[in-house]
Design a protein around this motif. Structure first.
Motif, PDB file in Angstrom:
ATOM      1  N   GLY A  60       6.846   6.426  -0.723  1.00 56.84           N
ATOM      2  CA  GLY A  60       6.673   7.294   0.440  1.00 56.84           C
ATOM      3  C   GLY A  60       6.580   8.753   0.048  1.00 56.84           C
ATOM      4  N   CYS A  61       5.949   9.034  -1.100  1.00 56.30           N
ATOM      5  CA  CYS A  61       5.892  10.395  -1.648  1.00 56.30           C
ATOM      6  C   CYS A  61       4.474  10.948  -1.604  1.00 56.30           C
ATOM      7  CB  CYS A  61       6.365  10.386  -3.100  1.00 56.30           C
ATOM      8  SG  CYS A  61       8.048   9.826  -3.310  1.00 56.30           S
ATOM      9  N   LYS A  62       4.363  12.256  -1.751  1.00 58.50           N
ATOM     10  CA  LYS A  62       3.067  12.926  -1.815  1.00 58.50           C
ATOM     11  C   LYS A  62       2.639  13.192  -3.256  1.00 58.50           C
ATOM     12  CE  LYS A  62       2.669  13.336   2.617  1.00 58.50           C
ATOM     13  NZ  LYS A  62       1.992  12.255   3.273  1.00 58.50           N
ATOM     14  N   SER A  63       3.586  13.172  -4.186  1.00 59.97           N
ATOM     15  CA  SER A  63       3.303  13.428  -5.595  1.00 59.97           C
ATOM     16  C   SER A  63       3.915  12.326  -6.453  1.00 59.97           C
ATOM     17  CB  SER A  63       3.900  14.779  -6.012  1.00 59.97           C
ATOM     18  OG  SER A  63       3.901  14.917  -7.420  1.00 59.97           O
ATOM     19  N   VAL A  64       3.173  11.881  -7.460  1.00 62.64           N
ATOM     20  CA  VAL A  64       3.680  10.839  -8.366  1.00 62.64           C
ATOM     21  C   VAL A  64       4.970  11.300  -9.026  1.00 62.64           C
ATOM     22  CG1 VAL A  64       3.190   9.541 -10.478  1.00 62.64           C
ATOM     23  CG2 VAL A  64       1.424   9.789  -8.747  1.00 62.64           C
ATOM     24  N   ARG A  65       5.090  12.576  -9.295  1.00 62.17           N
ATOM     25  CA  ARG A  65       6.311  13.092  -9.942  1.00 62.17           C
ATOM     26  C   ARG A  65       7.565  12.853  -9.094  1.00 62.17           C
ATOM     27  NH1 ARG A  65       5.247  15.862 -14.411  1.00 62.17           N
ATOM     28  NH2 ARG A  65       3.162  16.647 -14.753  1.00 62.17           N
ATOM     29  N   LEU A 120      -1.743   0.406   0.807  1.00 65.87           N
ATOM     30  CA  LEU A 120      -1.018   0.155   2.046  1.00 65.87           C
ATOM     31  C   LEU A 120       0.193  -0.690   1.694  1.00 65.87           C
ATOM     32  CD1 LEU A 120      -4.120  -0.894   4.147  1.00 65.87           C
ATOM     33  CD2 LEU A 120      -2.920   1.265   4.321  1.00 65.87           C
ATOM     34  N   HIS A 121       1.368  -0.140   1.929  1.00 67.88           N
ATOM     35  CA  HIS A 121       2.610  -0.875   1.651  1.00 67.88           C
ATOM     36  C   HIS A 121       3.250  -1.249   2.981  1.00 67.88           C
ATOM     37  CE1 HIS A 121       7.029  -0.948   0.557  1.00 67.88           C
ATOM     38  NE2 HIS A 121       6.506  -2.001  -0.028  1.00 67.88           N
ATOM     39  N   PHE A 122       3.516  -2.541   3.131  1.00 66.68           N
ATOM     40  CA  PHE A 122       4.088  -3.093   4.364  1.00 66.68           C
ATOM     41  C   PHE A 122       5.515  -3.551   4.070  1.00 66.68           C
ATOM     42  CE2 PHE A 122      -0.449  -3.806   4.307  1.00 66.68           C
ATOM     43  CZ  PHE A 122      -0.863  -3.385   5.552  1.00 66.68           C
ATOM     44  N   PRO A 123       6.516  -2.712   4.289  1.00 63.61           N
ATOM     45  CA  PRO A 123       7.889  -3.086   3.941  1.00 63.61           C
ATOM     46  C   PRO A 123       8.421  -4.276   4.738  1.00 63.61           C
ATOM     47  CG  PRO A 123       7.803  -0.808   4.737  1.00 63.61           C
ATOM     48  CD  PRO A 123       6.423  -1.359   4.804  1.00 63.61           C
ATOM     49  N   LEU A 124       7.948  -4.492   5.947  1.00 58.21           N
ATOM     50  CA  LEU A 124       8.466  -5.564   6.799  1.00 58.21           C
ATOM     51  C   LEU A 124       7.381  -6.585   7.117  1.00 58.21           C
ATOM     52  CD1 LEU A 124      10.501  -3.293   9.236  1.00 58.21           C
ATOM     53  CD2 LEU A 124      11.356  -4.564   7.260  1.00 58.21           C
ATOM     54  N   GLU A 184       3.061   2.083   5.004  1.00 57.07           N
ATOM     55  CA  GLU A 184       3.049   3.382   4.327  1.00 57.07           C
ATOM     56  C   GLU A 184       1.710   3.464   3.617  1.00 57.07           C
ATOM     57  OE1 GLU A 184       4.277   7.040   3.453  1.00 57.07           O
ATOM     58  OE2 GLU A 184       5.636   5.657   4.462  1.00 57.07           O
ATOM     59  N   LEU A 185       0.933   4.494   3.901  1.00 58.80           N
ATOM     60  CA  LEU A 185      -0.411   4.641   3.361  1.00 58.80           C
ATOM     61  C   LEU A 185      -0.419   5.799   2.375  1.00 58.80           C
ATOM     62  CD1 LEU A 185      -3.548   4.268   5.449  1.00 58.80           C
ATOM     63  CD2 LEU A 185      -3.391   6.239   3.967  1.00 58.80           C
ATOM     64  N   ALA A 186      -1.041   5.578   1.201  1.00 58.24           N
ATOM     65  CA  ALA A 186      -1.132   6.644   0.198  1.00 58.24           C
ATOM     66  C   ALA A 186      -2.482   6.573  -0.500  1.00 58.24           C
ATOM     67  CB  ALA A 186      -0.011   6.513  -0.816  1.00 58.24           C
ATOM     68  N   THR A 187      -3.008   7.738  -0.887  1.00 61.23           N
ATOM     69  CA  THR A 187      -4.268   7.797  -1.624  1.00 61.23           C
ATOM     70  C   THR A 187      -4.040   8.433  -2.980  1.00 61.23           C
ATOM     71  OG1 THR A 187      -4.818   9.926  -0.627  1.00 61.23           O
ATOM     72  CG2 THR A 187      -5.700   7.962   0.450  1.00 61.23           C
ATOM     73  N   ALA A 188      -4.822   7.973  -3.970  1.00 60.26           N
ATOM     74  CA  ALA A 188      -4.739   8.532  -5.324  1.00 60.26           C
ATOM     75  C   ALA A 188      -6.000   8.147  -6.091  1.00 60.26           C
ATOM     76  CB  ALA A 188      -3.495   8.019  -6.048  1.00 60.26           C
ATOM     77  N   THR A 222      -6.047   6.664  -8.979  1.00 61.26           N
ATOM     78  CA  THR A 222      -5.881   5.386  -9.673  1.00 61.26           C
ATOM     79  C   THR A 222      -5.133   4.408  -8.764  1.00 61.26           C
ATOM     80  OG1 THR A 222      -3.754   5.934 -10.695  1.00 61.26           O
ATOM     81  CG2 THR A 222      -5.750   6.560 -11.924  1.00 61.26           C
ATOM     82  N   PRO A 223      -5.378   3.117  -8.958  1.00 62.76           N
ATOM     83  CA  PRO A 223      -4.693   2.146  -8.102  1.00 62.76           C
ATOM     84  C   PRO A 223      -3.173   2.162  -8.268  1.00 62.76           C
ATOM     85  CG  PRO A 223      -6.211   1.044  -9.630  1.00 62.76           C
ATOM     86  CD  PRO A 223      -6.347   2.494  -9.845  1.00 62.76           C
ATOM     87  N   ARG A 224      -2.691   2.279  -9.495  1.00 62.13           N
ATOM     88  CA  ARG A 224      -1.237   2.271  -9.728  1.00 62.13           C
ATOM     89  C   ARG A 224      -0.573   3.474  -9.078  1.00 62.13           C
ATOM     90  NH1 ARG A 224       1.397  -1.649  -9.842  1.00 62.13           N
ATOM     91  NH2 ARG A 224      -0.266  -2.515 -11.071  1.00 62.13           N
ATOM     92  N   ALA A 225      -1.190   4.641  -9.192  1.00 60.57           N
ATOM     93  CA  ALA A 225      -0.619   5.836  -8.563  1.00 60.57           C
ATOM     94  C   ALA A 225      -0.572   5.675  -7.046  1.00 60.57           C
ATOM     95  CB  ALA A 225      -1.415   7.077  -8.950  1.00 60.57           C
ATOM     96  N   ALA A 226      -1.633   5.128  -6.461  1.00 65.35           N
ATOM     97  CA  ALA A 226      -1.639   4.920  -5.013  1.00 65.35           C
ATOM     98  C   ALA A 226      -0.515   3.965  -4.601  1.00 65.35           C
ATOM     99  CB  ALA A 226      -2.998   4.383  -4.560  1.00 65.35           C
ATOM    100  N   LEU A 227      -0.319   2.891  -5.370  1.00 61.34           N
ATOM    101  CA  LEU A 227       0.761   1.951  -5.066  1.00 61.34           C
ATOM    102  C   LEU A 227       2.121   2.631  -5.167  1.00 61.34           C
ATOM    103  CD1 LEU A 227      -0.348  -1.371  -6.780  1.00 61.34           C
ATOM    104  CD2 LEU A 227       0.041  -0.983  -4.340  1.00 61.34           C
ATOM    105  N   TRP A 228       2.353   3.350  -6.252  1.00 63.80           N
ATOM    106  CA  TRP A 228       3.646   4.026  -6.435  1.00 63.80           C
ATOM    107  C   TRP A 228       3.924   4.992  -5.287  1.00 63.80           C
ATOM    108  CZ3 TRP A 228       3.847   5.612 -12.305  1.00 63.80           C
ATOM    109  CH2 TRP A 228       4.007   4.449 -13.087  1.00 63.80           C
TER     110      TRP A 228
END
Length: 134
Positions: free
Chosen positions: A88-93, A6-10, A71-75, A77-83
């Motif tokens: 704000g992407c669907k793919s690490v690439r 979970l990324h909180f930009p503000l 911004e919520l993302a699942t992956a 690995t923890p680093r991939a989820a953070l990235w």
């Protein structure tokens, strides 16, 4: 394992700890990623909360109820989820390098090579990159 970032930009200063404590209702594995992100390992909680989509809906609703936006993302690995959450992407690439790299010198070097995303970086030969970047 399955991770949610979970990324909180503000996010106001000091709020991350409060949100982290709130998130413990979904999993005991909550990690603060200061200054603006949380990581939750949720694989063991999926059945209890009705699956991934239901769990993500509960997370989103609770965050909105607290008056925040994330911004919520699942992956896997923890680093991939953070990235993914930072970019704000669907793919690490597709993650912009600026979301994955906080070293200004390396980021500048890679941008000068025309590398803007993690996927473009992954296509470079590792040996040559290691020689140039250390």
């Amino acid at each position: 394992m399955l991770w949610v970032a979970l990324h909180f930009p503000l996010l106001p200063q000091g709020a991350l700890e409060t949100i982290g404590a709130w998130a413990c209702q979904f999993t005991p594995k909550v990690s603060l990623e200061p200054p603006q992100a949380l990581l939750l390992e949720i694989e063991g909680s999926l059945r209890l909360f009705g699956g991934l989509e239901a769990l993500k809906s509960k997370l989103r609703a609770g965050i909105e109820d607290m008056g925040y936006s994330a911004e919520l993302a699942t992956a896997a690995t923890p680093r991939a989820a953070l990235w993914l959450s930072y970019g704000g992407c669907k793919s690490v690439r597709n993650v912009p390098l600026a979301a994955a790299c906080d070293d200004a010198e390396s980021l500048s070097f890679l941008k000068n090579l025309g590398i803007d995303t993690v996927g473009e970086l992954m296509r470079l030969p590792r040996e040559g990159l290691a020689q140039r970047c250390g």
